[in-house]
Design a protein around this motif. Structure first.
Motif, mmCIF file in Angstrom:
data_model
loop_
_atom_site.group_PDB
_atom_site.id
_atom_site.type_symbol
_atom_site.label_atom_id
_atom_site.label_comp_id
_atom_site.label_asym_id
_atom_site.label_seq_id
_atom_site.Cartn_x
_atom_site.Cartn_y
_atom_site.Cartn_z
ATOM 1 N N PRO A 55 7.193 -23.468 -38.213
ATOM 2 C CA PRO A 55 8.076 -24.196 -39.133
ATOM 3 C C PRO A 55 7.813 -25.698 -39.015
ATOM 4 O O PRO A 55 7.296 -26.181 -38.008
ATOM 5 N N SER A 56 8.215 -26.409 -40.048
ATOM 6 C CA SER A 56 8.030 -27.863 -40.028
ATOM 7 C C SER A 56 8.951 -28.474 -38.969
ATOM 8 O O SER A 56 9.996 -27.898 -38.638
ATOM 9 N N ASP A 115 15.295 -22.819 -28.016
ATOM 10 C CA ASP A 115 14.039 -23.124 -28.707
ATOM 11 C C ASP A 115 13.498 -21.908 -29.452
ATOM 12 O O ASP A 115 13.053 -22.010 -30.597
ATOM 13 N N SER A 116 13.558 -20.746 -28.829
ATOM 14 C CA SER A 116 13.043 -19.525 -29.464
ATOM 15 C C SER A 116 13.866 -19.133 -30.682
ATOM 16 O O SER A 116 13.319 -18.754 -31.719
ATOM 17 N N ILE A 117 15.167 -19.214 -30.568
ATOM 18 C CA ILE A 117 16.034 -18.831 -31.679
ATOM 19 C C ILE A 117 15.967 -19.865 -32.797
ATOM 20 O O ILE A 117 16.035 -19.521 -33.980
ATOM 21 N N ALA A 118 15.784 -21.136 -32.450
ATOM 22 C CA ALA A 118 15.639 -22.177 -33.476
ATOM 23 C C ALA A 118 14.404 -21.899 -34.335
ATOM 24 O O ALA A 118 14.445 -22.070 -35.563
ATOM 25 N N LYS A 123 12.293 -20.223 -39.537
ATOM 26 C CA LYS A 123 11.398 -19.370 -40.318
ATOM 27 C C LYS A 123 12.157 -18.534 -41.349
ATOM 28 O O LYS A 123 11.639 -18.253 -42.425
ATOM 29 N N ARG A 124 13.361 -18.110 -41.019
ATOM 30 C CA ARG A 124 14.085 -17.185 -41.897
ATOM 31 C C ARG A 124 14.940 -17.872 -42.955
ATOM 32 O O ARG A 124 15.251 -17.272 -43.986
ATOM 33 N N GLU A 129 19.297 -23.600 -47.187
ATOM 34 C CA GLU A 129 20.190 -22.634 -46.532
ATOM 35 C C GLU A 129 20.675 -23.170 -45.186
ATOM 36 O O GLU A 129 21.860 -23.045 -44.853
ATOM 37 N N LEU A 130 19.782 -23.758 -44.421
ATOM 38 C CA LEU A 130 20.183 -24.338 -43.138
ATOM 39 C C LEU A 130 21.199 -25.468 -43.347
ATOM 40 O O LEU A 130 22.173 -25.573 -42.583
#
Length: 182
Positions: A55-56, A115-118, A123-124, A129-130
């Protein structure tokens, strides 16, 4: 190091060395609880091919803000901690030191989890939406959701444990009625 405490315990035996149906059912009930807890805590793997594009940086930063605003990580950690007592009871062969270290690692390794969940969120969800999710968590209702979420998870976990135990007991009782006498 000896990892034998992770292996399944042997079935209990009566004084003559036979495994009794009732003894086996008690162990099956504990196993049912562990499996149910695992299902609540362990995320289900996505059946799709994983997205390998990064992701960016702006999307990732926004995802971090969403996780913080929503209290997502605190909620996940609260759920894991709420399930620890049941897991301890279901796995008495695992030493207390394991559980002590496990709980400490839950706390110390939270940045890795964040970090992993971010990355997953970035990506999703689209940028818009965010932004919408962040706006919700910054609203009065969103702040209220975040405030109540840890206690809701803890209480929901206890409800789920009682529910799973009830189902396990009902199934065990039904199986005992079908079992021919020994």
């Amino acid at each position: 190091m000896d990892y034998s405490f992770f292996s399944a315990p042997e079935l209990k035996r009566d004084p003559l060395g036979r495994t009794t149906w009732r003894m086996a059912m008690g162990q099956i009930s504990r196993l049912t609880i562990v499996v149910a807890i695992t299902c609540f805590v362990t995320p289900v793997a996505d059946a799709q091919k994983p997205d390998t594009t990064a992701p960016s940086p702006s999307q990732l930063a926004l995802a971090h803000r969403v996780l913080e605003a929503g209290g997502t990580i605190e909620t996940m950690v609260a759920a894991m901690r709420a399930n620890l007592p049941a897991q301890r009871m279901a796995s008495p062969q695992i030493p207390v030191e394991f559980w002590t270290r496990f709980e400490a690692r839950i706390t110390s390794d939270v940045p890795q989890l964040v970090d992993s969940i971010a990355v997953l969120y970035a990506k999703r969800f689209s940028q818009d939406e965010l932004q919408g999710i962040l706006a919700f968590y910054q609203s009065a209702v969103g702040r209220r959701v975040r405030e109540l979420q840890p206690s809701l998870v803890t209480e929901s976990s206890a409800i789920g444990q009682r529910w799973g135990m009830r189902i396990g007991a009902e199934i065990g009782a039904a199986l005992l009625q079908q079992q021919p006498p020994e």
